[in-house]
Motif scaffolding. Sequence first.
Motif, PDB file in Angstrom:
ATOM      1  N   GLY A   1       0.803  -1.217   0.000  1.00 42.53           N
ATOM      2  CA  GLY A   1       0.000   0.000   0.000  1.00 42.53           C
ATOM      3  C   GLY A   1       0.834   1.265   0.000  1.00 42.53           C
ATOM      4  N   ALA A   2       2.005   1.204  -0.614  1.00 41.24           N
ATOM      5  CA  ALA A   2       2.923   2.350  -0.626  1.00 41.24           C
ATOM      6  C   ALA A   2       3.103   2.874  -2.045  1.00 41.24           C
ATOM      7  N   SER A   3       3.194   4.170  -2.154  1.00 48.09           N
ATOM      8  CA  SER A   3       3.407   4.801  -3.452  1.00 48.09           C
ATOM      9  C   SER A   3       4.881   4.742  -3.842  1.00 48.09           C
ATOM     10  N   THR A   4       5.151   4.999  -5.097  1.00 49.70           N
ATOM     11  CA  THR A   4       6.534   5.096  -5.573  1.00 49.70           C
ATOM     12  C   THR A   4       7.254   6.220  -4.841  1.00 49.70           C
ATOM     13  N   ALA A   5       6.544   7.315  -4.608  1.00 44.91           N
ATOM     14  CA  ALA A   5       7.148   8.443  -3.894  1.00 44.91           C
ATOM     15  C   ALA A   5       7.542   8.035  -2.474  1.00 44.91           C
ATOM     16  N   ARG A   6       6.707   7.272  -1.818  1.00 44.92           N
ATOM     17  CA  ARG A   6       7.053   6.827  -0.460  1.00 44.92           C
ATOM     18  C   ARG A   6       8.269   5.899  -0.494  1.00 44.92           C
ATOM     19  N   MET A   7       8.355   5.046  -1.505  1.00 44.41           N
ATOM     20  CA  MET A   7       9.509   4.159  -1.613  1.00 44.41           C
ATOM     21  C   MET A   7      10.791   4.981  -1.811  1.00 44.41           C
ATOM     22  N   ARG A   8      10.716   5.983  -2.675  1.00 46.01           N
ATOM     23  CA  ARG A   8      11.897   6.847  -2.891  1.00 46.01           C
ATOM     24  C   ARG A   8      12.265   7.585  -1.609  1.00 46.01           C
ATOM     25  N   GLU A   9      11.267   8.093  -0.888  1.00 45.49           N
ATOM     26  CA  GLU A   9      11.529   8.823   0.358  1.00 45.49           C
ATOM     27  C   GLU A   9      12.125   7.897   1.421  1.00 45.49           C
ATOM     28  N   ALA A  10      11.608   6.671   1.516  1.00 43.30           N
ATOM     29  CA  ALA A  10      12.169   5.708   2.472  1.00 43.30           C
ATOM     30  C   ALA A  10      13.633   5.443   2.142  1.00 43.30           C
ATOM     31  N   ASN A  11      13.933   5.273   0.871  1.00 45.26           N
ATOM     32  CA  ASN A  11      15.316   5.028   0.465  1.00 45.26           C
ATOM     33  C   ASN A  11      16.198   6.236   0.757  1.00 45.26           C
ATOM     34  N   ARG A  12      15.682   7.430   0.508  1.00 43.85           N
ATOM     35  CA  ARG A  12      16.444   8.649   0.787  1.00 43.85           C
ATOM     36  C   ARG A  12      16.770   8.740   2.270  1.00 43.85           C
ATOM     37  N   ARG A  13      15.775   8.480   3.111  1.00 43.73           N
ATOM     38  CA  ARG A  13      16.002   8.542   4.561  1.00 43.73           C
ATOM     39  C   ARG A  13      16.974   7.461   5.024  1.00 43.73           C
ATOM     40  N   TRP A  14      16.851   6.255   4.458  1.00 48.78           N
ATOM     41  CA  TRP A  14      17.772   5.176   4.820  1.00 48.78           C
ATOM     42  C   TRP A  14      19.209   5.562   4.455  1.00 48.78           C
ATOM     43  N   GLN A  15      19.389   6.078   3.262  1.00 50.38           N
ATOM     44  CA  GLN A  15      20.734   6.484   2.839  1.00 50.38           C
ATOM     45  C   GLN A  15      21.277   7.579   3.754  1.00 50.38           C
ATOM     46  N   ALA A  16      20.425   8.501   4.152  1.00 48.25           N
ATOM     47  CA  ALA A  16      20.857   9.562   5.073  1.00 48.25           C
ATOM     48  C   ALA A  16      21.278   8.968   6.416  1.00 48.25           C
ATOM     49  N   MET A  17      20.523   7.969   6.894  1.00 48.09           N
ATOM     50  CA  MET A  17      20.884   7.317   8.164  1.00 48.09           C
ATOM     51  C   MET A  17      22.219   6.589   8.047  1.00 48.09           C
ATOM     52  N   THR A  18      22.452   5.908   6.929  1.00 44.89           N
ATOM     53  CA  THR A  18      23.683   5.135   6.791  1.00 44.89           C
ATOM     54  C   THR A  18      24.909   6.021   6.630  1.00 44.89           C
ATOM     55  N   ARG A  19      24.700   7.232   6.122  1.00 43.75           N
ATOM     56  CA  ARG A  19      25.835   8.132   5.866  1.00 43.75           C
ATOM     57  C   ARG A  19      26.033   9.198   6.948  1.00 43.75           C
ATOM     58  N   SER A  20      25.134   9.238   7.908  1.00 46.32           N
ATOM     59  CA  SER A  20      25.189  10.267   8.938  1.00 46.32           C
ATOM     60  C   SER A  20      26.442  10.127   9.800  1.00 46.32           C
ATOM     61  N   ARG A  21      27.043  11.243  10.104  1.00 46.04           N
ATOM     62  CA  ARG A  21      28.213  11.235  10.997  1.00 46.04           C
ATOM     63  C   ARG A  21      27.813  10.911  12.437  1.00 46.04           C
ATOM     64  N   SER A  22      26.557  11.148  12.757  1.00 50.39           N
ATOM     65  CA  SER A  22      26.098  10.900  14.126  1.00 50.39           C
ATOM     66  C   SER A  22      25.431   9.530  14.274  1.00 50.39           C
ATOM     67  N   THR A  23      25.598   8.662  13.268  1.00 49.01           N
ATOM     68  CA  THR A  23      24.975   7.344  13.342  1.00 49.01           C
ATOM     69  C   THR A  23      25.522   6.549  14.526  1.00 49.01           C
ATOM     70  N   ARG A  24      24.658   5.711  15.085  1.00 48.79           N
ATOM     71  CA  ARG A  24      25.036   4.930  16.255  1.00 48.79           C
ATOM     72  C   ARG A  24      25.650   3.591  15.867  1.00 48.79           C
ATOM     73  N   GLY A  25      25.842   3.342  14.611  1.00 55.33           N
ATOM     74  CA  GLY A  25      26.380   2.068  14.156  1.00 55.33           C
ATOM     75  C   GLY A  25      25.327   1.256  13.439  1.00 55.33           C
ATOM     76  N   THR A  26      25.780   0.331  12.611  1.00 56.85           N
ATOM     77  CA  THR A  26      24.878  -0.438  11.767  1.00 56.85           C
ATOM     78  C   THR A  26      23.905  -1.288  12.579  1.00 56.85           C
ATOM     79  N   LEU A  27      24.394  -2.013  13.566  1.00 58.89           N
ATOM     80  CA  LEU A  27      23.510  -2.870  14.358  1.00 58.89           C
ATOM     81  C   LEU A  27      22.471  -2.039  15.114  1.00 58.89           C
ATOM     82  N   ALA A  28      22.882  -0.932  15.693  1.00 58.47           N
ATOM     83  CA  ALA A  28      21.947  -0.055  16.409  1.00 58.47           C
ATOM     84  C   ALA A  28      20.877   0.477  15.454  1.00 58.47           C
ATOM     85  N   ARG A  29      21.258   0.761  14.215  1.00 62.47           N
ATOM     86  CA  ARG A  29      20.281   1.254  13.230  1.00 62.47           C
ATOM     87  C   ARG A  29      19.230   0.171  12.964  1.00 62.47           C
ATOM     88  N   TYR A  30      19.660  -1.068  12.755  1.00 63.05           N
ATOM     89  CA  TYR A  30      18.691  -2.143  12.513  1.00 63.05           C
ATOM     90  C   TYR A  30      17.774  -2.344  13.712  1.00 63.05           C
TER      91      TYR A  30
END
Length: 188
Positions: free
Chosen positions: A36-65
């Motif tokens: 039930g998700a639009s293409t726009a929502r899929m793109r936005e989810a991917n954009r946010r995920w990429q931002a989380m993975t590249r953030s300098r303040s990230t808590r680490g990969t396991l913490a993100r999952y």
Amino acid sequence: MTAAEPFGPLDFQLVLLRRMADHQPELVEDARNELGASTARMREANRRWQAMTRSRSTRGTLARYLSVLGPPEQSVRRRIGDLECEALLWRVPLWPDLRFEVLAAAGGGAVWNEWLVRAPGVAGPELRTVEDLRPWSCTVDEVARAFAPARPMEGSAPTRWRLGFVVGGGVGCVGEFTWGLLQRVTVG
């Protein structure tokens, strides 16, 4: 979806689908509609995920999952060669027979691998021929076991793997996987 909304399991499934869309756009569209998700929502989810993975303040990969998917359905100690790790498994509603697996150094350390695997106790497909290798039907591990000895190859992106193997009659194949799930097979 707005930046203020929490990023959760639905959004994570959309991230998995976004990377798979390069190989299987029709399957991705069907799955996205099922969610039930639009293409726009899929793109936005991917954009946010990429931002989380590249953030300098990230808590680490396991913490993100853990923050996105919540507590794992199962966590088991596993030995791979001389190394001991923890395998954390989460349900993925789009693929009820699969689990998203994160392999991390024992004690919550570095993440070594992250991909889809067959759920414990669920039988995978019988893989004997090229025709058995349909998109989204099997995982890297299942193909490697069915057509041993298989040769791991570098993928075209961090979440992609390639596997060289030989089917009956000596026919060479290369399977392409995204997040551990078969996307396509090239013969010859």
